[in-house]
Design a protein around this motif. Structure first.
Motif, PDB file in Angstrom:
ATOM      1  N   THR A  90      13.541   8.305 -36.251  1.00  0.00           N
ATOM      2  CA  THR A  90      14.628   9.266 -36.031  1.00  0.00           C
ATOM      3  C   THR A  90      15.903   8.553 -35.592  1.00  0.00           C
ATOM      4  O   THR A  90      16.991   8.799 -36.141  1.00  0.00           O
ATOM      5  CB  THR A  90      14.212  10.281 -34.949  1.00  0.00           C
ATOM      6  OG1 THR A  90      13.044  10.984 -35.388  1.00  0.00           O
ATOM      7  CG2 THR A  90      15.324  11.270 -34.666  1.00  0.00           C
ATOM      8  N   ILE A  91      15.783   7.662 -34.603  1.00  0.00           N
ATOM      9  CA  ILE A  91      16.960   6.955 -34.091  1.00  0.00           C
ATOM     10  C   ILE A  91      17.541   6.028 -35.157  1.00  0.00           C
ATOM     11  O   ILE A  91      18.766   5.939 -35.325  1.00  0.00           O
ATOM     12  CB  ILE A  91      16.584   6.186 -32.807  1.00  0.00           C
ATOM     13  CG1 ILE A  91      16.264   7.176 -31.677  1.00  0.00           C
ATOM     14  CG2 ILE A  91      17.699   5.245 -32.378  1.00  0.00           C
ATOM     15  CD1 ILE A  91      15.764   6.533 -30.401  1.00  0.00           C
ATOM     16  N   ASP A  92      16.680   5.338 -35.899  1.00  0.00           N
ATOM     17  CA  ASP A  92      17.159   4.450 -36.967  1.00  0.00           C
ATOM     18  C   ASP A  92      17.936   5.234 -38.019  1.00  0.00           C
ATOM     19  O   ASP A  92      18.977   4.785 -38.512  1.00  0.00           O
ATOM     20  CB  ASP A  92      15.978   3.718 -37.620  1.00  0.00           C
ATOM     21  CG  ASP A  92      15.359   2.678 -36.693  1.00  0.00           C
ATOM     22  OD1 ASP A  92      16.020   2.310 -35.690  1.00  0.00           O
ATOM     23  OD2 ASP A  92      14.214   2.247 -36.955  1.00  0.00           O
ATOM     24  N   LYS A  93      17.424   6.401 -38.376  1.00  0.00           N
ATOM     25  CA  LYS A  93      18.091   7.226 -39.392  1.00  0.00           C
ATOM     26  C   LYS A  93      19.459   7.696 -38.883  1.00  0.00           C
ATOM     27  O   LYS A  93      20.451   7.673 -39.631  1.00  0.00           O
ATOM     28  CB  LYS A  93      17.203   8.432 -39.713  1.00  0.00           C
ATOM     29  CG  LYS A  93      17.760   9.375 -40.775  1.00  0.00           C
ATOM     30  CD  LYS A  93      17.657   8.774 -42.175  1.00  0.00           C
ATOM     31  CE  LYS A  93      18.205   9.734 -43.235  1.00  0.00           C
ATOM     32  NZ  LYS A  93      17.380  10.948 -43.365  1.00  0.00           N
ATOM     33  N   MET A  94      19.530   8.133 -37.611  1.00  0.00           N
ATOM     34  CA  MET A  94      20.804   8.588 -37.067  1.00  0.00           C
ATOM     35  C   MET A  94      21.803   7.435 -36.960  1.00  0.00           C
ATOM     36  O   MET A  94      22.987   7.600 -37.277  1.00  0.00           O
ATOM     37  CB  MET A  94      20.589   9.224 -35.690  1.00  0.00           C
ATOM     38  CG  MET A  94      19.871  10.561 -35.732  1.00  0.00           C
ATOM     39  SD  MET A  94      19.708  11.332 -34.100  1.00  0.00           S
ATOM     40  CE  MET A  94      21.426  11.759 -33.733  1.00  0.00           C
ATOM     41  N   ASN A  95      21.335   6.261 -36.548  1.00  0.00           N
ATOM     42  CA  ASN A  95      22.234   5.109 -36.436  1.00  0.00           C
ATOM     43  C   ASN A  95      22.750   4.685 -37.807  1.00  0.00           C
ATOM     44  O   ASN A  95      23.897   4.243 -37.947  1.00  0.00           O
ATOM     45  CB  ASN A  95      21.527   3.945 -35.751  1.00  0.00           C
ATOM     46  CG  ASN A  95      21.366   4.168 -34.254  1.00  0.00           C
ATOM     47  OD1 ASN A  95      22.107   4.944 -33.659  1.00  0.00           O
ATOM     48  ND2 ASN A  95      20.411   3.497 -33.644  1.00  0.00           N
ATOM     49  N   ALA A  96      21.902   4.836 -38.807  1.00  0.00           N
ATOM     50  CA  ALA A  96      22.319   4.491 -40.168  1.00  0.00           C
ATOM     51  C   ALA A  96      23.305   5.507 -40.731  1.00  0.00           C
ATOM     52  O   ALA A  96      24.012   5.221 -41.703  1.00  0.00           O
ATOM     53  CB  ALA A  96      21.089   4.395 -41.078  1.00  0.00           C
ATOM     54  N   SER A  97      23.367   6.684 -40.119  1.00  0.00           N
ATOM     55  CA  SER A  97      24.247   7.756 -40.611  1.00  0.00           C
ATOM     56  C   SER A  97      25.557   7.842 -39.842  1.00  0.00           C
ATOM     57  O   SER A  97      26.282   8.840 -39.963  1.00  0.00           O
ATOM     58  CB  SER A  97      23.518   9.105 -40.519  1.00  0.00           C
ATOM     59  OG  SER A  97      22.306   9.080 -41.242  1.00  0.00           O
ATOM     60  N   GLY A  98      25.846   6.861 -39.010  1.00  0.00           N
ATOM     61  CA  GLY A  98      27.136   6.840 -38.329  1.00  0.00           C
ATOM     62  C   GLY A  98      27.097   7.227 -36.868  1.00  0.00           C
ATOM     63  O   GLY A  98      28.153   7.484 -36.273  1.00  0.00           O
ATOM     64  N   CYS A  99      25.914   7.259 -36.261  1.00  0.00           N
ATOM     65  CA  CYS A  99      25.811   7.554 -34.828  1.00  0.00           C
ATOM     66  C   CYS A  99      25.470   6.273 -34.065  1.00  0.00           C
ATOM     67  O   CYS A  99      25.115   5.255 -34.664  1.00  0.00           O
ATOM     68  CB  CYS A  99      24.713   8.584 -34.569  1.00  0.00           C
ATOM     69  SG  CYS A  99      24.985  10.164 -35.370  1.00  0.00           S
TER      70      CYS A  99
END
Length: 721
Positions: A90-99
């Motif tokens: 979840t965190i990896d996906k959000m960080n990859a999306s600009g967070c």
């Protein structure tokens, strides 16, 4: 308006242990608040102190979610890789999306996991998300309200986090999301709008509108049903914040608040009755030796006395051994916190002490942060003079001791007239002259930026308490939080509280009241009101609160002048207590600390989570609260000996009391009375906390989880567990 008993009453009587346990095998708890690892106010204390108990219950499936504040993370958080594979994805996906999302352990008791979201990093999305909020909820947030803008960013990011967690899970998890206060509430609204499979809880620790209304000097509690809430919020330019708070309260599966008085307030202002009242607790540290906390009181009191010696140098014409230290502390809300009433009562107390020729001196400390630019020079000089006097006394003592030693060595008794020479007298005279002072001891320890408009200083000018020699009441205003590194009063808050004799908190608006609760667990008597959550809680559970050092001031059904007279009476009666009586009262106060332990009060949060799971996942969880009328309320009994200390008591402290033991013939046995109190309070029930529980057939229940009745006593006072 009576305090009506609701289904979520905070009575601690007879909450039975659950016959069955909830299966938490695939359940995950996210607790979301702006004050996770970010101290702003009292919610930080709630979350910090409760974390250990919650971590024991949920184990690896408990995550706190808050904002990323770099200065706080450096000192409070150990950043690590996520241990939960779903959360890592979840965190990896959000960080990859600009967070920017961080994971770590919060370095407090329990070491809970924290997910910290960098709100500023996604500020580029603010306008888009505010537009979406307007389209979904018709709530418009003005550009200039920075706090509300942060709430929008934080809300959308937490909803994104929860939605992504559900999407990354291979099997549908049972997620519980607990949101604290309006700053986190938007995430809850978005979860419900997006129909995420998440059980939601919203806790309001104080309503926004209630705080603003009380600050405006309105007759708040007698007009709760009459307020036009939309107009009042609009007039104060907080309508958008109020809408966020009210939307969260209505969208939540379970709505909770911290006290019965706030439950009534929320029902009228937020238009929803809370499902559960969740009183705030503390982690109570019990001492192995019965009188260890009394020793700590004596040690801390000595340090405060040292400060007083310096502050009042040149005017130290009172006996420090007959000096009582009172204090008020907290957010600088002059009326809401009752500082106005306290000052007026001090003026009346000063008159009573003078006309009765009392030898007691009262020093009242006001610990409330305000805008300052530096320490007061006169205050710093006082501490320097005190230190110089101490050094002088030590020098003369060493010279005296050396001469005495040499005289005894040759087998002669010393000639006292020759023990001190001219130089010694010169040194001492210079030290005495240095203590001469042409002005009164200062009221404020700092230089105030807005001295002429400061409410406390203006009130002091009006009542005329200027620390003069004739006054029996002295005032010290310390407009800064206490710190052990301060050059003025080097004590932290806990140490300072232990050294005082009485905490005074005559608040008009106090949804809970951590300050009197902290006094109680440290064995320090306190004055609270029946408009504070703490005061109502203690009134409900103690038959005679005053005997236990809990003074409840009536601000609900009395006018200001009557309340002020009652407060003055409490203070005057406290001043008339003997030292022995104060010692015994502190023993009784400290025994009440079990009432405020999270080991007891934490089960209200457990009950709220079980209720939310049952509402969100009715096919999996079952929650059956008991009938609220099935158990009668329990109240701590009146102590065996009243007033607080019969004179013929045996010593209950390591220090011997004064000879003041001939006016009463009743005996007080502390051990016997403590044993009676232990009979009336059930030992903390240890839930079988574990991360994985064996699966049960069918629905998992929580029989006996009673939101209506509490967890500490049994209505049969003779039952002992």
């Amino acid at each position: 308006m009576p305090l009506a008993r609701s289904l979520s009453v905070t009575s601690l009587s007879g909450l039975e242990e659950w016959d069955e346990e909830f299966d938490l095998e695939d359940a995950v708890l996210f607790e979301i608040a702006w004050e996770v690892a970010n101290k702003v106010g009292g919610i930080y204390t709630v979350i910090q102190t409760k974390a250990r108990l919650t971590a024991e219950e949920w184990g690896e499936n408990y995550f706190l979610v808050g904002p990323y504040v770099e200065s706080n993370v450096r000192t409070q958080v150990e950043l690590i890789e996520p241990t939960n594979p779903v959360l890592k994805r979840t965190i990896d996906k959000m960080n990859a999306s600009g967070c920017k999302v961080y994971f770590g352990r919060w370095l407090i008791e329990g070491s809970p996991y924290v997910v910290l979201i960098d709100v500023a990093f996604t500020a580029w999305s603010l306008d888009r998300w505010k537009s979406e909020l307007w389209e979904l909820c018709d709530i418009g947030v003005p550009w200039f309200d920075r706090e509300a803008n942060d709430a929008v960013l934080f809300g959308f990011l937490t909803a994104w986090l929860l939605g992504e967690y559900v999407a990354q899970s291979e099997e549908p998890p049972h997620v519980v999301a607990h949101f604290h206060e309006w700053l986190a509430g938007l995430g809850l609204v978005l979860c419900r709008h997006r129909q995420l499979p998440v059980a939601t809880i919203f806790t309001t620790h104080a309503t926004l509108l209630g705080r603003y209304l009380c600050a405006g000097n309105v007759d708040f509690y007698n007009n709760l049903a009459e307020f036009n809430v939309d107009k009042e919020a609009g007039d104060r330019q907080i309508y958008h914040r109020y809408c966020l708070e009210r939307a969260a309260a209505h969208c939540a599966h379970v709505f909770t608040t911290v006290s019965q008085i706030t439950a009534i307030e929320a029902e009228h202002l937020l238009k929803r009755k809370p499902d559960v009242v969740t009183p705030n607790g503390l982690n109570v540290k019990k001492f192995s030796a019965v009188h260890e906390f009394q020793n700590l009181h004596a040690q801390s009191k000595n340090r405060i006395q040292e400060f007083v010696r310096g502050h009042f140098y040149g005017h130290l014409d009172f006996n420090l051994d007959k000096c009582l230290f009172l204090f008020i502390a907290g957010r600088y809300e002059f009326s809401n916190k009752g500082a106005d009433l306290f000052l007026e009562a001090l003026a009346r107390l000063n008159y009573l002490l003078r006309v009765n020729h009392s030898d007691v001196t009262v020093i009242a400390f006001f610990i409330m942060p305000a805008r300052t630019n530096n320490f007061n020079v006169e205050t710093l000089k006082g501490q320097a003079v005190r230190k110089q006097l101490w050094d002088t006394a030590q020098t003369v003592k060493e010279r005296f001791g050396k001469k005495l030693y040499e005289s005894l060595l040759v087998g002669q008794l010393p000639d006292v007239s020759k023990m001190l020479d001219k130089e010694d007298f010169t040194i001492m005279k210079r030290a005495i002259f240095a203590t001469q002072r042409q002005c009164q001891p200062p009221i404020c320890t700092h230089n105030m930026l807005e001295d002429s408009s400061d409410p406390i200083l203006n009130c002091v000018r009006r009542i005329g308490l200027f620390n003069s020699s004739a006054d029996r009441v002295k005032i010290i205003f310390h407009p800064e939080f206490l710190s052990s590194t301060s050059p003025l009063l080097p004590m932290d808050y806990e140490e300072f509280v232990r050294g005082c004799h009485l905490g005074v908190f005559p608040s008009y608006y106090e949804p809970w009241g951590y300050t009197p609760a902290e006094c109680t667990v440290m064995g320090i008597p306190s004055i609270s009101t029946n408009l504070s959550g703490f005061g109502c809680f203690m009134e409900e559970h103690i038959a005679d609160p005053t005997a236990y050092g809990i003074y409840i001031l009536d601000r609900r059904f009395r006018g200001v002048d009557e309340s002020c007279n009652q407060l003055t009476s409490f203070l005057f009666q406290f001043c008339k207590q003997s030292r022995r009586q104060r010692i015994i009262q502190r023993n009784r106060t400290e025994r009440l600390s079990d009432l405020l332990d999270w080991r007891y009060l934490g089960r209200y949060y457990i009950s709220a989570r079980h209720m939310a799971l049952a509402k969100a996942f009715p096919d999996t969880y079952l929650y059956e609260p008991h009938d609220p009328t099935s158990t009668t309320g329990f109240r701590y009994p009146r102590p065996a000996s009243v007033p607080p200390s019969p004179a013929l008591s045996r010593h209950s402290s390591p220090h011997h009391s004064e000879a003041e033991d001939n006016d009463e013939d009743e005996r007080y046995d502390e051990d016997l009375e403590a044993e009676k109190d232990r009979v009336n309070i059930r030992q903390p029930y240890s839930l079988p906390f574990k991360n994985k529980l064996p699966a049960a057939n069918g629905a998992k229940g929580a029989n006996g989880a009673n939101g209506a009745n509490g967890a500490i006593g049994n209505s049969d006072a003779s039952e002992k567990n």
